[in-house]
Scaffold this active site. Structure first.
Site, PDB file in Angstrom:
ATOM      1  N   ASP A  89      -6.280 -23.338  19.578  1.00 54.27           N
ATOM      2  CA  ASP A  89      -6.460 -24.491  18.700  1.00 54.27           C
ATOM      3  C   ASP A  89      -6.110 -25.726  19.507  1.00 54.27           C
ATOM      4  O   ASP A  89      -5.279 -25.683  20.403  1.00 54.27           O
ATOM      5  CB  ASP A  89      -5.586 -24.360  17.449  1.00 54.27           C
ATOM      6  CG  ASP A  89      -5.885 -25.482  16.469  1.00 54.27           C
ATOM      7  OD1 ASP A  89      -7.021 -25.998  16.507  1.00 54.27           O
ATOM      8  OD2 ASP A  89      -4.993 -25.865  15.695  1.00 54.27           O
ATOM      9  N   ASP A 271      -8.331 -17.391  10.492  1.00 56.08           N
ATOM     10  CA  ASP A 271      -6.997 -17.231  11.064  1.00 56.08           C
ATOM     11  C   ASP A 271      -6.033 -17.763  10.020  1.00 56.08           C
ATOM     12  O   ASP A 271      -6.391 -18.601   9.202  1.00 56.08           O
ATOM     13  CB  ASP A 271      -6.838 -18.043  12.351  1.00 56.08           C
ATOM     14  CG  ASP A 271      -6.481 -19.487  12.069  1.00 56.08           C
ATOM     15  OD1 ASP A 271      -7.403 -20.254  11.744  1.00 56.08           O
ATOM     16  OD2 ASP A 271      -5.287 -19.843  12.130  1.00 56.08           O
ATOM     17  N   CYS A 309      -1.309   4.443   4.639  1.00 54.26           N
ATOM     18  CA  CYS A 309      -1.556   3.410   5.651  1.00 54.26           C
ATOM     19  C   CYS A 309      -1.223   3.975   7.033  1.00 54.26           C
ATOM     20  O   CYS A 309      -0.218   4.653   7.207  1.00 54.26           O
ATOM     21  CB  CYS A 309      -0.719   2.177   5.356  1.00 54.26           C
ATOM     22  SG  CYS A 309      -0.812   0.912   6.636  1.00 54.26           S
ATOM     23  N   CYS A 311      -0.569   2.231   9.779  1.00 55.49           N
ATOM     24  CA  CYS A 311       0.102   1.270  10.662  1.00 55.49           C
ATOM     25  C   CYS A 311       1.414   1.867  11.169  1.00 55.49           C
ATOM     26  O   CYS A 311       1.933   2.803  10.578  1.00 55.49           O
ATOM     27  CB  CYS A 311       0.358  -0.056   9.931  1.00 55.49           C
ATOM     28  SG  CYS A 311       1.889  -0.097   8.986  1.00 55.49           S
ATOM     29  N   CYS A 314       4.199   2.063   8.384  1.00 60.20           N
ATOM     30  CA  CYS A 314       4.003   3.043   7.315  1.00 60.20           C
ATOM     31  C   CYS A 314       4.027   4.487   7.805  1.00 60.20           C
ATOM     32  O   CYS A 314       4.411   5.387   7.067  1.00 60.20           O
ATOM     33  CB  CYS A 314       2.697   2.760   6.579  1.00 60.20           C
ATOM     34  SG  CYS A 314       2.778   1.230   5.632  1.00 60.20           S
ATOM     35  N   HIS A 340       2.613  -4.291   9.874  1.00 67.84           N
ATOM     36  CA  HIS A 340       1.877  -3.791   8.712  1.00 67.84           C
ATOM     37  C   HIS A 340       0.866  -4.826   8.217  1.00 67.84           C
ATOM     38  O   HIS A 340      -0.295  -4.497   7.957  1.00 67.84           O
ATOM     39  CB  HIS A 340       2.819  -3.417   7.566  1.00 67.84           C
ATOM     40  CG  HIS A 340       2.086  -3.118   6.292  1.00 67.84           C
ATOM     41  ND1 HIS A 340       1.538  -1.886   6.033  1.00 67.84           N
ATOM     42  CD2 HIS A 340       1.733  -3.921   5.255  1.00 67.84           C
ATOM     43  CE1 HIS A 340       0.894  -1.938   4.864  1.00 67.84           C
ATOM     44  NE2 HIS A 340       0.996  -3.162   4.373  1.00 67.84           N
TER      45      HIS A 340
END
Length: 375
Positions: A89, A271, A309, A311, A314, A340
């Site tokens: 950015d 984003d 999940c 991830c 999890c 997560h």
RNA sequence: GGAUGGAUUCCCGAGUGGCCAAAGGGGGCAGACUGUAAAUCUGUUAGCAGCGCUUUCGAAGGUUCGAAUCCUUCUCCAUCCA
């Protein structure tokens, strides 16, 4: 090169070729402002949680460690050991968020560094030079992000100035990309549309910047205080007037709901700091709604954040354990929710892409939103 | 056995006649956060649904129109002297 693979209504399934690999869209870029995803998340972790694009910030890296330092070390990719695309950015948002510490003129903006108070000047040329030194995949044009409540006359002047800045950005980036010393000579440049909540200003600005040659087009200055309805209608006022063969990036947005609504209206890039910041604050996203892991009800909750999940949080840890870590102010207590949440966002984008390909985007969106409203 | 200093709302700790249901911090409970000056910020934390009322400042008595604050006795704690 942006290719539209499939469409479902206005929702697009696309691919965007870059020197750092092809970006599958719609995509959610994971925010790592100071060349790091806050919450002790490394670029090695990002691979595991399905991050396609990382986002860093021009102003912040210019202030510390300095773009010349990163240039000497071979650019941002090498510096942070990340080989997939990076979007930087421009520092334009800091013109807005650091209000009080800056002064805007035609040439550019004088900031006061939030780190040591030193005066810093940044205009379109400086922003391009810094981003060229950082050697990101995609650079953002240097813009001014007026508050959504700004008066019409101020917004008109501001947008006109942003347009002039855009053309200076284009010229400077072209020059930099031809220089021998430049690390990424194919650095791409995205323009930014502004206009607060005035649809006609948005539309006119979109038309003007479409005629200038940019690799992508961003909608900026939204999700800064206006209502969701206003935000959606600004997207509708803008997208139809942007080039069809370029990706559209809605800057700084947003919640899973915001993203679904924006994809439906033709947005390709997103984003937002939500998954990272909320994660650090113990808020986690699930298909049944948002959870605040600080809440007493999770004290002895042995379940993972979300059943099934995949991830890293999890697969290995319970809500109760993460709550304990958060309360004990352990770093891991922030890291696990961030992992997560980013996984949740990245996975949602994957599902969105699949749904558009299968022309089931509306059903997917409806089901997702209904599920998340449960809590 | 003697001397001195203490005991305050979940914890630490301020308060030495009315402006005190009692500062401040911690902890607890909850909320906010949208191109990250954010490991930040806000609210709340005796009880009752309330103007308000009721119970609270180690315990019991007392002085006073009025006491966490003054007096008496007691209990416990700390330090010092025997």
């Amino acid at each position: 090169m942006f290719k539209i693979i499939e469409k479902d209504g206005s929702a697009k399934r696309g691919s965007f070729e870059t020197v750092h690999g092809t970006i599958q869209t719609p995509v959610f870029m994971n925010v790592g402002t100071a060349a790091a995803i806050k919450g002790a998340v490394s670029t090695v972790d990002l691979k595991e949680i399905g991050t396609l694009v990382e986002l860093s910030n021009t102003y912040h890296l210019h202030v510390r460690p300095g773009d010349e330092v990163i240039y000497k070390l071979g650019g941002l990719h090498k510096f942070m050991n990340w080989d997939r695309p990076i979007l930087t950015d421009s520092g334009g948002f800091q013109v807005f968020s650091l209000a009080g510490l800056r002064k805007i003129k035609e040439e550019g903006v004088t900031f006061q560094s939030h780190v040591n108070g030193q005066r810093i000047f940044m205009g379109p040329e400086e922003s391009m030079q810094i981003q060229s030194n950082l050697a990101s995949t995609i650079a953002m044009a240097f813009d001014e992000c007026p508050p959504s409540v700004a008066e019409r006359s101020y917004v008109e002047d501001s947008v006109a100035r942003t347009t002039r800045w855009l053309s200076r950005c284009r010229t400077e980036m072209d020059r930099l990309n031809q220089q021998e010393r430049t690390i990424n000579k194919n650095q791409m440049l995205f323009a930014i549309n502004q206009g607060a909540i005035f649809p006609d200003i948005r539309k006119e600005h979109a038309k003007i910047i479409s005629d200038m040659k940019f690799d992508g087009y961003a909608i900026g200055g939204l999700a800064v205080g206006e209502s969701h309805a206003e935000m959606y209608s600004m997207i509708e006022a803008t997208v139809p007037f942007l080039p069809k063969d370029r990706p559209v990036y809605l800057m700084g947005v947003g919640t899973p709901e915001n993203i679904l609504e924006a994809v439906e209206r033709g947005v390709d890039f997103f984003d937002c700091v939500y998954p990272t910041r909320n994660g650090r604050h113990g808020h986690v996203y699930t298909n049944q709604g948002k959870l605040n892991l600080f809440n007493a009800q999770y004290e002895t909750d042995d379940r993972p954040i979300e059943e099934g999940c995949q991830c890293p949080a999890c697969k290995n840890y319970s809500r109760a354990y993460i709550r304990h870590l958060l309360k004990a102010k352990e770093m891991l207590g922030m890291r696990l929710p961030v992992l997560h949440n980013l996984y949740f966002y990245n996975k949602m984008m994957e599902e969105i892409r699949e749904a558009i390909e299968n022309h089931t985007f509306y059903e997917y969106k409806k089901k997702k939103l209904e599920g998340m409203k449960q809590k």
